[in-house]
Design a protein around this motif. Structure first.
Motif, PDB file in Angstrom:
ATOM      1  N   GLU A 166      56.874   8.995  -7.647  1.00 22.29           N
ATOM      2  CA  GLU A 166      55.539   8.524  -7.273  1.00 22.29           C
ATOM      3  C   GLU A 166      55.232   8.974  -5.853  1.00 22.29           C
ATOM      4  O   GLU A 166      55.951   8.664  -4.917  1.00 22.29           O
ATOM      5  CB  GLU A 166      55.470   7.007  -7.392  1.00 22.29           C
ATOM      6  CG  GLU A 166      54.066   6.480  -7.614  1.00 22.29           C
ATOM      7  CD  GLU A 166      53.125   6.673  -6.440  1.00 22.29           C
ATOM      8  OE1 GLU A 166      52.116   7.389  -6.584  1.00 22.29           O
ATOM      9  OE2 GLU A 166      53.441   6.122  -5.367  1.00 22.29           O
ATOM     10  N   SER A 167      54.116   9.718  -5.687  1.00 22.28           N
ATOM     11  CA  SER A 167      53.847  10.408  -4.428  1.00 22.28           C
ATOM     12  C   SER A 167      52.405  10.296  -3.964  1.00 22.28           C
ATOM     13  O   SER A 167      51.951  11.127  -3.172  1.00 22.28           O
ATOM     14  CB  SER A 167      54.207  11.905  -4.588  1.00 22.28           C
ATOM     15  OG  SER A 167      55.503  12.076  -5.097  1.00 22.28           O
ATOM     16  N   ALA A 168      51.666   9.286  -4.425  1.00 24.37           N
ATOM     17  CA  ALA A 168      50.248   9.193  -4.075  1.00 24.37           C
ATOM     18  C   ALA A 168      50.048   9.112  -2.564  1.00 24.37           C
ATOM     19  O   ALA A 168      49.283   9.898  -1.982  1.00 24.37           O
ATOM     20  CB  ALA A 168      49.606   7.996  -4.767  1.00 24.37           C
ATOM     21  N   ALA A 169      50.702   8.168  -1.905  1.00 25.99           N
ATOM     22  CA  ALA A 169      50.481   7.954  -0.470  1.00 25.99           C
ATOM     23  C   ALA A 169      50.875   9.177   0.348  1.00 25.99           C
ATOM     24  O   ALA A 169      50.155   9.585   1.267  1.00 25.99           O
ATOM     25  CB  ALA A 169      51.263   6.726  -0.005  1.00 25.99           C
ATOM     26  N   THR A 170      51.997   9.784   0.023  1.00 25.05           N
ATOM     27  CA  THR A 170      52.452  10.960   0.772  1.00 25.05           C
ATOM     28  C   THR A 170      51.585  12.181   0.485  1.00 25.05           C
ATOM     29  O   THR A 170      51.665  13.179   1.200  1.00 25.05           O
ATOM     30  CB  THR A 170      53.916  11.280   0.442  1.00 25.05           C
ATOM     31  OG1 THR A 170      54.053  11.475  -0.974  1.00 25.05           O
ATOM     32  CG2 THR A 170      54.826  10.143   0.880  1.00 25.05           C
ATOM     33  N   SER A 171      50.764  12.105  -0.577  1.00 27.80           N
ATOM     34  CA  SER A 171      49.857  13.205  -0.916  1.00 27.80           C
ATOM     35  C   SER A 171      48.452  12.968  -0.389  1.00 27.80           C
ATOM     36  O   SER A 171      47.548  13.761  -0.668  1.00 27.80           O
ATOM     37  CB  SER A 171      49.810  13.392  -2.435  1.00 27.80           C
ATOM     38  OG  SER A 171      51.087  13.670  -2.956  1.00 27.80           O
ATOM     39  N   GLY A 172      48.258  11.889   0.356  1.00 27.87           N
ATOM     40  CA  GLY A 172      46.947  11.600   0.935  1.00 27.87           C
ATOM     41  C   GLY A 172      46.034  10.784   0.043  1.00 27.87           C
ATOM     42  O   GLY A 172      44.843  10.635   0.332  1.00 27.87           O
ATOM     43  N   ILE A 173      46.572  10.242  -1.058  1.00 24.31           N
ATOM     44  CA  ILE A 173      45.774   9.443  -1.983  1.00 24.31           C
ATOM     45  C   ILE A 173      45.996   7.971  -1.688  1.00 24.31           C
ATOM     46  O   ILE A 173      47.103   7.454  -1.876  1.00 24.31           O
ATOM     47  CB  ILE A 173      46.150   9.762  -3.439  1.00 24.31           C
ATOM     48  CG1 ILE A 173      45.806  11.215  -3.771  1.00 24.31           C
ATOM     49  CG2 ILE A 173      45.434   8.816  -4.397  1.00 24.31           C
ATOM     50  CD1 ILE A 173      46.268  11.662  -5.142  1.00 24.31           C
ATOM     51  N   LYS A 174      44.970   7.312  -1.216  1.00 19.30           N
ATOM     52  CA  LYS A 174      45.034   5.882  -0.930  1.00 19.30           C
ATOM     53  C   LYS A 174      43.826   5.214  -1.558  1.00 19.30           C
ATOM     54  O   LYS A 174      42.790   5.024  -0.931  1.00 19.30           O
ATOM     55  CB  LYS A 174      45.079   5.650   0.585  1.00 19.30           C
ATOM     56  CG  LYS A 174      46.330   6.232   1.245  1.00 19.30           C
ATOM     57  CD  LYS A 174      46.341   6.011   2.757  1.00 19.30           C
ATOM     58  CE  LYS A 174      47.587   6.618   3.380  1.00 19.30           C
ATOM     59  NZ  LYS A 174      47.610   6.446   4.851  1.00 19.30           N
ATOM     60  N   PHE A 175      43.973   4.904  -2.832  1.00 16.54           N
ATOM     61  CA  PHE A 175      42.866   4.352  -3.613  1.00 16.54           C
ATOM     62  C   PHE A 175      43.355   3.123  -4.350  1.00 16.54           C
ATOM     63  O   PHE A 175      44.396   3.160  -5.023  1.00 16.54           O
ATOM     64  CB  PHE A 175      42.350   5.387  -4.610  1.00 16.54           C
ATOM     65  CG  PHE A 175      41.133   4.944  -5.388  1.00 16.54           C
ATOM     66  CD1 PHE A 175      39.868   5.250  -4.927  1.00 16.54           C
ATOM     67  CD2 PHE A 175      41.266   4.223  -6.563  1.00 16.54           C
ATOM     68  CE1 PHE A 175      38.739   4.847  -5.640  1.00 16.54           C
ATOM     69  CE2 PHE A 175      40.154   3.809  -7.273  1.00 16.54           C
ATOM     70  CZ  PHE A 175      38.881   4.129  -6.805  1.00 16.54           C
ATOM     71  N   ASN A 176      42.620   2.037  -4.249  1.00 20.48           N
ATOM     72  CA  ASN A 176      42.969   0.809  -4.957  1.00 20.48           C
ATOM     73  C   ASN A 176      41.750   0.308  -5.718  1.00 20.48           C
ATOM     74  O   ASN A 176      40.704   0.058  -5.127  1.00 20.48           O
ATOM     75  CB  ASN A 176      43.449  -0.265  -3.978  1.00 20.48           C
ATOM     76  CG  ASN A 176      44.317  -1.307  -4.654  1.00 20.48           C
ATOM     77  OD1 ASN A 176      45.520  -1.096  -4.852  1.00 20.48           O
ATOM     78  ND2 ASN A 176      43.740  -2.434  -5.016  1.00 20.48           N
ATOM     79  N   VAL A 211      59.672   6.261 -13.624  1.00 22.11           N
ATOM     80  CA  VAL A 211      58.430   5.509 -13.817  1.00 22.11           C
ATOM     81  C   VAL A 211      58.779   4.025 -13.800  1.00 22.11           C
ATOM     82  O   VAL A 211      59.167   3.449 -14.814  1.00 22.11           O
ATOM     83  CB  VAL A 211      57.743   5.885 -15.141  1.00 22.11           C
ATOM     84  CG1 VAL A 211      56.446   5.089 -15.310  1.00 22.11           C
ATOM     85  CG2 VAL A 211      57.446   7.382 -15.179  1.00 22.11           C
ATOM     86  N   THR A 212      58.640   3.391 -12.645  1.00 25.28           N
ATOM     87  CA  THR A 212      59.122   2.019 -12.474  1.00 25.28           C
ATOM     88  C   THR A 212      58.021   1.016 -12.144  1.00 25.28           C
ATOM     89  O   THR A 212      58.307  -0.162 -11.937  1.00 25.28           O
ATOM     90  CB  THR A 212      60.174   1.971 -11.352  1.00 25.28           C
ATOM     91  OG1 THR A 212      59.597   2.479 -10.145  1.00 25.28           O
ATOM     92  CG2 THR A 212      61.393   2.815 -11.723  1.00 25.28           C
ATOM     93  N   ASP A 213      56.763   1.438 -12.090  1.00 25.61           N
ATOM     94  CA  ASP A 213      55.705   0.502 -11.705  1.00 25.61           C
ATOM     95  C   ASP A 213      55.413  -0.485 -12.831  1.00 25.61           C
ATOM     96  O   ASP A 213      55.662  -0.208 -14.010  1.00 25.61           O
ATOM     97  CB  ASP A 213      54.426   1.254 -11.326  1.00 25.61           C
ATOM     98  CG  ASP A 213      53.690   1.818 -12.534  1.00 25.61           C
ATOM     99  OD1 ASP A 213      52.746   1.159 -13.018  1.00 25.61           O
ATOM    100  OD2 ASP A 213      54.058   2.914 -13.001  1.00 25.61           O
ATOM    101  N   VAL A 214      54.902  -1.659 -12.459  1.00 21.83           N
ATOM    102  CA  VAL A 214      54.524  -2.694 -13.436  1.00 21.83           C
ATOM    103  C   VAL A 214      53.078  -3.130 -13.202  1.00 21.83           C
ATOM    104  O   VAL A 214      52.713  -4.278 -13.406  1.00 21.83           O
ATOM    105  CB  VAL A 214      55.476  -3.909 -13.385  1.00 21.83           C
ATOM    106  CG1 VAL A 214      56.842  -3.533 -13.910  1.00 21.83           C
ATOM    107  CG2 VAL A 214      55.559  -4.475 -11.978  1.00 21.83           C
TER     108      VAL A 214
END
Length: 607
Positions: free
Chosen positions: A54-64, A469-472
């Motif tokens: 999982e690499s969203a934050a390190t890729s510049g993606i900060k969306f909630n 894939v560990t998110d819940v």
């Protein structure tokens, strides 16, 4: 002053001594966690041929994602009613060769995002500056999903944004911005939609648009005269939204033709997919419905649609259909259809469906049987988005499923009260006032995701936790794309009231692959209008190592999602490829002999 300086340094020195063990412990824990993650990744690579990070934050993606606040009459079950809206689609909006990401938000005043792929592993949000951040409001409704298609064949993908509210169409101005043309296009004033797909149903060379309603279009969820707006049945509800089929007239104008062409359903649609299931050259339409049976419409030469769910087998049992995706599961050159439903141990086990063509049936006489249980892809929790894709490039298509409905109190469940409503009569079920309050209780929350890898022999193995894939989160929409142009499928997941996740894929290097990026040769209309320029509906068959696999360029699939248009084929350890056959939407056939593997092939249809 001079006498105080040494004392200050001394105090700081002792503080550092006291703090050192705590700092060391934290650093050590982080180091061990990193080592564990690296070790797990190495194990996943050796055992399964791939791993996901999982690499969203390190890729510049900060969306909630944030959810809407609907009419106060629904406050007692607000989290359940307002439990959709997180959606994601993939597009190369500016034709620079890099796949970009569009993600929807759903609270009033929130913004959607268009993440531009910078080509270096990172993204930046340009949605607002490019005019596609959406207008989520009580007056205009809130976003549920989006699909991309080049409706005017100018070479750039246009954006259709569907809502619980006013649908919007945005013209892509050469990859430099977007212009809203909703009124010009002739779109309806209000549709409570949860699915849309682009496809050229009559093969005139211009993309048409299917839009499926969930709640009836007369329902304004922010201004309810009463609470009688829920499904009338948990099995045979037909008081949902109508279906729309917008025929592309050219010039940015559309004509609505659903009913006159035979699509008259008012079931609660949650997903749709179009594909040529019979080999006629015309795309058929499959709809996964909540609270009802699925529907399959055969396309009779672009002039009429026939509902054939019961005669083909896909419409025999009512469930809670939430996704629709097609894949060549056994490399036989035929599409199977995957539909997600609900499974909760001890309460409700509908099970997901994998509709496989029965042996010896095809064409007009095709029949389907559900082999989800036999192949091991049935139990996915409260399943939402799902897609086919070859994650380890072994030559067989795998299945990614996201799940989880409403995650509130981990220790309290709403299932008992929910089941009481489900067993009521029409008058009870259809009135939200009769639904017991949630009171902070979870309804199939905090679920582990599913990633089933295909062994090619009729069986799947679930490996989600093992490959990273560990998110819940409460997952909704899943899309797949190669964001680094390196020959592997990454996964982007939109979560309800949760973060947008980007799982980057690492694949064992000994498995080969080949990709095809197609462009149709449109003549901009006419009875023999050629192919739409997006090449949606084109089929590609790859023949290698004594086997074949077919894929079709799609204008949307899964739950509120769209994968990259580029087609990705894993090849395993094959020495080479025999040939590739392309059937363009126009019907033209093209054969490519012995194409080079480990390469993205950009192919334009000859005029």
């Amino acid at each position: 002053m001079q006498s105080r300086i040494p004392r200050i340094f001394l105090i700081l020195f002792f503080i550092s001594l006291l703090a050192f063990p705590l700092v060391y412990k934290r650093l050590s824990a982080r180091h061990k966690a990193a080592e564990t993650k690296a070790a797990n990744s190495s194990i996943a690579l050796s055992r399964y041929g791939f791993s996901l990070t999982e690499s969203a934050a390190t890729s510049g993606i900060k969306f909630n994602h944030t959810a809407p606040r609907l009419d106060a009459k629904l406050n007692h079950i607000m989290e359940q009613v307002a439990s959709m809206g997180a959606a994601v689609s993939v597009v190369d909006y500016n034709r620079d060769g890099w796949q970009d990401i569009y993600v929807t938000n759903s609270s009033e005043g929130s913004k959607n995002a268009l993440y531009h792929n910078l080509g270096n592993g990172s993204f930046n949000d340009i949605g607002e500056s490019f005019g596609v951040a959406g207008e989520n409001s009580r007056e205009n409704g809130v976003s549920m999903g989006a699909v991309w298609g080049d409706y005017d064949n100018d070479g750039y993908e246009d954006l259709f944004l569907y809502k619980w509210g006013k649908p919007e169409l945005f013209h892509n101005d050469g990859g430099k911005g977007f212009t809203r043309i909703s009124e010009q296009a002739g779109l309806p004033r209000w549709v409570n939609a949860n699915t849309a797909i682009w496809f050229d149903y009559d093969r005139d060379g211009k993309l048409d648009l299917f839009l499926g309603g969930y709640y009836a279009e007369s329902v304004d969820l922010w201004n309810l005269p009463n609470t009688k707006m829920m499904p009338e049945s948990f099995e045979y509800a037909s008081n949902g939204g109508r279906k729309y089929l917008f025929h592309n007239l050219g010039g940015g104008k559309f004509e609505e033709v659903a009913e006159q062409l035979g699509i008259k359903s008012t079931r609660w649609a949650l997903a749709a997919v179009a594909a040529d299931l019979r080999g006629t050259g015309f795309p058929d339409l499959f709809i996964a419905n909540d609270y009802a049976v699925s529907e399959l419409f055969f396309n009779d030469g672009g002039k009429k649609f026939r509902e054939v769910g019961k005669q083909t087998g896909v419409g025999y049992a009512p469930k809670s259909g939430m996704t629709a995706a097609v894949g060549d599961v056994l490399n036989r050159g035929q599409f199977s259809i995957y539909v997600t439903n609900i499974s909760e141990e001890g309460v409700l086990v509908q099970g997901n469906n994998l509709w496989m063509p029965k042996a010896g049936t095809s064409g007009e006489n095709i029949k389907y049987e559900n082999l989800a249980n036999a192949m091991g892809v049935e139990l996915g929790g409260w399943s939402f988005g799902a897609q086919f894709g070859d994650f380890n490039n072994d030559g067989f298509q795998d299945i990614y499923v996201t799940n989880g409905n409403v995650s509130l109190d981990r220790e309290k469940s709403y299932w008992y009260d929910y089941s009481k409503v489900a067993g009521g009569n029409k008058a009870i079920i259809s009135d939200a006032a009769n639904w017991p309050p949630l009171n902070g209780r979870s309804l199939s929350g905090y679920q582990k995701k599913r990633l089933w890898i295909n062994d090619g022999a009729g069986s799947f193995k679930e490996v989600a936790q093992l490959v990273g894939v560990t998110d819940v989160n409460d997952g909704r929409s899943v899309a797949m794309a190669d964001f680094t142009n390196s020959g592997k499928l990454d996964v982007v997941v939109a979560n309800q009231k949760g973060p947008l996740l980007l799982y980057k894929n690492t694949v064992a290097p000994d498995h080969k692959w080949i990709d095809f990026e197609l462009e149709g040769a449109s003549s901009n209309g006419g009875s023999n209008g050629g192919s739409n320029r997006s090449a949606i509906g084109a089929q590609v068959r790859v023949f290698w190592n004594g086997q074949q696999q077919v894929q079709e360029v799609s204008g949307g699939s899964g739950f509120c999602a769209q994968n990259q248009r580029r087609l990705h084929f894993g090849l395993g350890k094959a020495a080479g490829i025999d040939r590739v056959e392309i059937r363009w939407p126009s019907g033209k056939m093209q054969t490519v002999t012995a194409p080079e593997p480990n390469k993205i092939h950009k192919i334009k249809e000859t005029a």
